[in-house]
Write a protein that holds these residues in place. Structure first.
Motif, PDB file in Angstrom:
ATOM      1  N   VAL A 195       0.861  -1.175   0.000  1.00  0.00           N
ATOM      2  CA  VAL A 195       0.000   0.000   0.000  1.00  0.00           C
ATOM      3  C   VAL A 195       0.899   1.227   0.000  1.00  0.00           C
ATOM      4  O   VAL A 195       2.060   1.154   0.413  1.00  0.00           O
ATOM      5  N   GLY A 196       0.378   2.346  -0.493  1.00  0.00           N
ATOM      6  CA  GLY A 196       1.175   3.565  -0.519  1.00  0.00           C
ATOM      7  C   GLY A 196       0.374   4.748  -1.026  1.00  0.00           C
ATOM      8  O   GLY A 196      -0.741   4.588  -1.542  1.00  0.00           O
ATOM      9  N   PRO A 197       0.909   5.962  -0.895  1.00  0.00           N
ATOM     10  CA  PRO A 197       0.227   7.150  -1.413  1.00  0.00           C
ATOM     11  C   PRO A 197       0.041   7.057  -2.922  1.00  0.00           C
ATOM     12  O   PRO A 197       0.964   6.685  -3.656  1.00  0.00           O
ATOM     13  N   ALA A 198      -1.157   7.364  -3.389  1.00  0.00           N
ATOM     14  CA  ALA A 198      -1.459   7.284  -4.820  1.00  0.00           C
ATOM     15  C   ALA A 198      -0.611   8.281  -5.601  1.00  0.00           C
ATOM     16  O   ALA A 198      -0.395   9.414  -5.158  1.00  0.00           O
ATOM     17  N   LEU A 199      -0.114   7.859  -6.759  1.00  0.00           N
ATOM     18  CA  LEU A 199       0.683   8.746  -7.607  1.00  0.00           C
ATOM     19  C   LEU A 199      -0.180   9.792  -8.291  1.00  0.00           C
ATOM     20  O   LEU A 199       0.278  10.893  -8.601  1.00  0.00           O
ATOM     21  N   GLU A 200      -1.441   9.458  -8.532  1.00  0.00           N
ATOM     22  CA  GLU A 200      -2.387  10.393  -9.141  1.00  0.00           C
ATOM     23  C   GLU A 200      -3.524  10.648  -8.173  1.00  0.00           C
ATOM     24  O   GLU A 200      -4.190   9.724  -7.722  1.00  0.00           O
ATOM     25  N   GLY A 201      -3.718  11.907  -7.848  1.00  0.00           N
ATOM     26  CA  GLY A 201      -4.766  12.257  -6.905  1.00  0.00           C
ATOM     27  C   GLY A 201      -4.312  12.087  -5.465  1.00  0.00           C
ATOM     28  O   GLY A 201      -3.137  11.850  -5.182  1.00  0.00           O
ATOM     29  N   ASP A 202      -5.269  12.210  -4.572  1.00  0.00           N
ATOM     30  CA  ASP A 202      -4.983  12.095  -3.151  1.00  0.00           C
ATOM     31  C   ASP A 202      -5.346  10.699  -2.659  1.00  0.00           C
ATOM     32  O   ASP A 202      -5.915   9.883  -3.374  1.00  0.00           O
ATOM     33  N   GLY A 203      -5.024  10.460  -1.405  1.00  0.00           N
ATOM     34  CA  GLY A 203      -5.410   9.202  -0.785  1.00  0.00           C
ATOM     35  C   GLY A 203      -4.352   8.129  -0.902  1.00  0.00           C
ATOM     36  O   GLY A 203      -3.250   8.343  -1.410  1.00  0.00           O
ATOM     37  N   VAL A 204      -4.718   6.986  -0.416  1.00  0.00           N
ATOM     38  CA  VAL A 204      -3.829   5.829  -0.360  1.00  0.00           C
ATOM     39  C   VAL A 204      -4.364   4.742  -1.274  1.00  0.00           C
ATOM     40  O   VAL A 204      -5.569   4.498  -1.343  1.00  0.00           O
TER      41      VAL A 204
END
Length: 458
Positions: A140-149
């Motif tokens: 899991v990790g921070p999304a490259l596009e947009g916000d959120g995980v």
């Protein structure tokens, strides 16, 4: 000398030479002596502290409730052999290639910011050279596009099985990155060749090797979380801690050790991972020591490294982005999230007990600070193992002869040092020095000169 220095430190681990603390029992009145450990990262007897350090560091990195994977990247046998003369170069290349392949594949297939903690291993079960890295990787990790995980998902839509990336794509990217870096090292003259790899200095032979490596299937194995593909933070960290620390061989694998031979359990076979069944393997004392010493690394070589979101430069930003992950995990598995903050914490060390009656009522009555290694292993030290002292003196002789001319050191010792020493008042024998008390009223113990460290440790 770095290998001999490590062996000398391990030889003196938890002996009188390193000082220690003395406790008196309130129940039986006897004194319990606890000598200091050497603290060397290669010492089998000091692995408990290394496990605690790794456990604590890894526990602070992981995301509670999320899937975490172990990914193993290995190199072909010829590269492991080449690494023995190029430890820094191959280690850097192995770490760098594994991370390039892993980060690129995760970003392409899953679309989130990757992170990893990697640990270098240089051995197989039989203690031969087998260079590879183990990586702890969050799914899991921070999304490259947009916000959120964003969480790693299988392209086949199978939610029952934890999934990271396509193993074939990862393997191909890893091989490509490693060979590109290997060509660059050779072209810039950064590689040393000798012994069985001496022929690779010839460019024709080198190109032939690279062609074979390009056709060979490299190994990058993705292992899902234990405990039925779902695990709490404690399961992941505990598993990795047990596996990644403690040196090339653990105590429980040693069957017997004598002056002439060492027998230990090891897996057979050349297949990936070898056979699961362990069989006794006997080696001469010299061969066992030779193989064990293959895995002593230079002090400047870092064997545990963090990348991506877990690197020092990115960690704060990464963890700030991951704050919402705990809430997501709580919705999926509230019990796991509730237990996670404490599960990665190393257990408390056992209470000190009297070695005579077992009582825990001990009082500190004296201590001697741990001396510096320059004192313990110096040329004039009474504690230095005899074989290390001889090696140091030989090194000193070579150094002075190289500067002043052949035979200078022997001339200086015979005509300057010995006359000066003989004119001084005798200071007593080595045996007298060994029995001098460390602290008033406390019985001293002799230093184990020439002891077999592997018998003492195993």
């Amino acid at each position: 000398m770095s290998v001999q220095s490590v062996l000398a430190k391990i030889n003196l681990c938890r002996t009188r030479a390193l000082g220690g603390r003395w406790f008196q029992c309130d129940d039986c009145g006897e004194t319990t002596k606890l000598f200091n450990s050497c603290g060397d990262r290669h010492c089998p007897g000091c692995s408990g502290a290394k496990r605690a350090d790794f456990n604590e560091k890894a526990s602070q990195l992981i995301t509670p409730g999320a899937d975490h994977f172990q990914v193993v990247f290995t190199v072909p046998e010829i590269i492991s052999t080449l690494a023995l003369a190029n430890r820094h170069e191959i280690a850097d290349l192995l770490f760098g290639s594994a991370w390039k392949a892993l980060s690129k594949t995760i970003e392409t297939e899953q679309g989130y910011e990757p992170a990893a903690m990697m640990v270098l291993h240089t051995w197989n079960q039989q203690l031969a050279a087998h260079w590879h890295v183990h990586a702890l990787v969050p799914g899991v990790g921070p999304a490259l596009e947009g916000d959120g995980v964003k969480q790693a998902t299988s392209p086949w839509g199978n939610p029952e099985r934890a999934y990271l990336v396509d193993a074939i794509n990862l393997r191909s990217a890893y091989r490509k990155a490693f060979l590109r870096g290997l060509r660059s090292l050779y072209r810039r003259g950064k590689l040393s060749f000798g012994g069985s790899t001496e022929h690779l200095q010839n460019e024709v032979e080198w190109n032939r090797l690279l062609e074979g490596l390009e056709q060979q299937e490299w190994v990058s194995h993705i292992e899902p979380p234990p405990a039925n593909d779902r695990s709490e933070a404690s399961d992941v960290v505990g598993y990795m801690t047990r596996y990644l620390t403690g040196g090339p061989i653990s105590d429980h694998r040693i069957v017997s050790a004598s002056f002439n031979e060492v027998t230990f359990l090891a897996r057979e076979g050349n297949a990936t991972g070898g056979s699961r069944e362990q069989v006794p393997l006997s080696l001469s004392r010299e061969e066992f020591m030779r193989r064990w010493c293959l895995h002593i690394q230079p002090p400047q070589l870092t064997t545990t490294r963090c990348f991506g979101g877990w690197s020092n430069s990115r960690l704060k930003v990464y963890q700030r982005k991951m704050k919402d992950a705990c809430e997501v995990s709580a919705q999926r598995d509230s019990e796991a999230t509730a237990a996670a903050p404490e599960t990665g914490t190393p257990s408390e060390p056992p209470q000190r007990c009297c070695e005579h009656c077992g009582s825990e009522r001990l009082r500190l009555v004296g201590q001697q600070p741990k001396p510096s290694w320059s004192e313990v292993l110096g040329l004039d030290s009474q504690h230095s193992p005899w074989w290390y002292a001889e090696s140091q003196e030989l090194e000193e002789e070579r150094a002075w002869d190289a500067i002043m001319g052949e035979g200078f050191y022997e001339f200086y010792v015979e005509n300057v040092l010995r006359p000066v020493e003989s004119a001084r008042e005798p200071a007593g024998s080595i045996a007298d020095l060994q029995t001098q008390p460390l602290l008033p009223g406390l019985e001293a113990e002799p230093v184990p000169f020439g002891s077999n460290w592997y018998n003492d440790s195993f």
